[in-house]
Scaffold this motif. Structure first.
Motif, PDB file in Angstrom:
ATOM      1  N   SER A 209       0.827  -1.200   0.000  1.00  0.00           N
ATOM      2  CA  SER A 209       0.000   0.000   0.000  1.00  0.00           C
ATOM      3  C   SER A 209       0.865   1.256   0.000  1.00  0.00           C
ATOM      4  CB  SER A 209      -0.882   0.007   1.246  1.00  0.00           C
ATOM      5  OG  SER A 209      -0.062   0.075   2.406  1.00  0.00           O
ATOM      6  N   ASP A 243      -7.734  -2.413  -9.113  1.00  0.00           N
ATOM      7  CA  ASP A 243      -7.667  -2.350  -7.652  1.00  0.00           C
ATOM      8  C   ASP A 243      -8.092  -3.648  -6.965  1.00  0.00           C
ATOM      9  OD1 ASP A 243      -6.849   0.317  -7.792  1.00  0.00           O
ATOM     10  OD2 ASP A 243      -8.936   1.012  -7.937  1.00  0.00           O
ATOM     11  N   LYS A 245      -8.015  -7.203  -5.073  1.00  0.00           N
ATOM     12  CA  LYS A 245      -7.174  -7.663  -3.969  1.00  0.00           C
ATOM     13  C   LYS A 245      -6.824  -9.146  -4.057  1.00  0.00           C
ATOM     14  CE  LYS A 245      -7.372  -3.622  -1.948  1.00  0.00           C
ATOM     15  NZ  LYS A 245      -6.178  -2.730  -1.942  1.00  0.00           N
TER      16      LYS A 245
END
Length: 288
Positions: A209, A243, A245
């Motif tokens: 991140s 985006d 995960k």
């Protein structure tokens, strides 16, 4: 000289993504060692098959290795190219014929990817990269990390000394694209610091991140890394807007990002044999 025929060597080297040059006799006049169609394959340290031996063959091998060395230095090398070998004048052979030779350089790996870590994302990423004409240098510090990995001719699985990774990093080819995604944040930071010591690394990505990178950046700055070097690091990795995960989603985004780097690679100013080359070697005007 190896026992492989040129075609067997060509198949094997292309599967392994190892750089090589295919040399072909495309024209012969007078007394010559081999006929048109004779071929050999040359790598940086081996030769496969023969053009007939003698000084002419040694000169052809040397020319092929010049092409390989120039490409390894990052220079643009036009390929294929034609060269003339008057055996009496250029090669000093008493047969005195004239040979026209075509050199075709195959880059082997068009891109090198250094992947640090064999976790979920890396295991999803490597099968996406394996079919491409790239070479993956895959590292992990855990002794059992690659136990279940299927072997691939273009993926080189290597143990990593996590405490002293400099030797492994120093051995990477110039222009490699590095991705850091190990199981340990401290290990990630040490790897990023060591990789920043290689200014010829083409790109450097760190999984994680923005907050992870902010923490790393502060500690790397304290270690003496300047802002211009830190700006080389991408974190998060992957194409913008992807985006997801899940490991496979991240792997797809990273593979797509690497493809954008591959397409940005420099190319030679011209492709193939130029009309002046053709005239110089054959004495004839090229027809296109």
């Amino acid at each position: 000289m190896h026992d492989d025929t040129w075609d067997a060597a060509l198949h094997r080297l292309q599967r392994q993504a190892q750089a090589h040059v295919l040399i072909s006799v495309v024209g012969a006049e007078g007394s010559t060692p081999r006929e048109p169609g004779a071929k050999m394959v040359v790598t940086a340290d081996a030769c496969h098959d023969t053009l007939g031996g003698g000084r002419f063959e040694y000169q052809a091998i040397a020319r092929a290795r010049e092409m390989l060395a120039a490409a390894a230095r990052g220079e643009c090398v036009a390929t294929p190219c034609l060269e003339a070998f008057p055996l009496g004048g250029r090669s000093g052979q008493c047969c005195g014929g004239h040979v026209s030779v075509l050199f075709e350089r195959f880059a082997g790996a068009s891109m090198h990817v250094a992947l640090f870590g064999a976790g979920h994302v890396a295991r999803a990423l490597v099968p996406l990269l394996a079919p491409l004409p790239w070479h993956v240098h895959w590292f992990d510090s855990r002794p059992d990390a690659f136990d279940a990995v299927e072997p691939s001719p273009r993926v080189d699985c290597r143990p990593l000394d996590a405490e002293a990774p400099a030797e492994d990093i120093d051995a990477l080819p110039a222009g490699s694209h590095a991705l850091v995604m190990t199981h340990d944040h401290d290990q990630d930071r040490r790897l990023v610091e060591a990789l920043l010591g290689r200014p010829d690394i083409a790109s450097l990505g760190l999984i994680g991140s923005r907050s992870k990178w902010a923490s790393f950046r502060r500690r790397l700055r304290e270690a003496g890394i300047d802002d211009s070097a830190l700006a080389r690091v991408r974190c998060p990795i992957g194409i913008p807007g992807a985006d997801g995960k899940r490991p496979y989603e991240i792997a797809l985004a990273v593979a797509a990002e690497l493809l954008t780097f591959a397409n940005a690679a420099p190319h030679a100013t011209h492709r193939g044999v130029t009309p002046p080359q053709w005239r110089d070697v054959t004495g004839r005007r090229a027809t296109y």
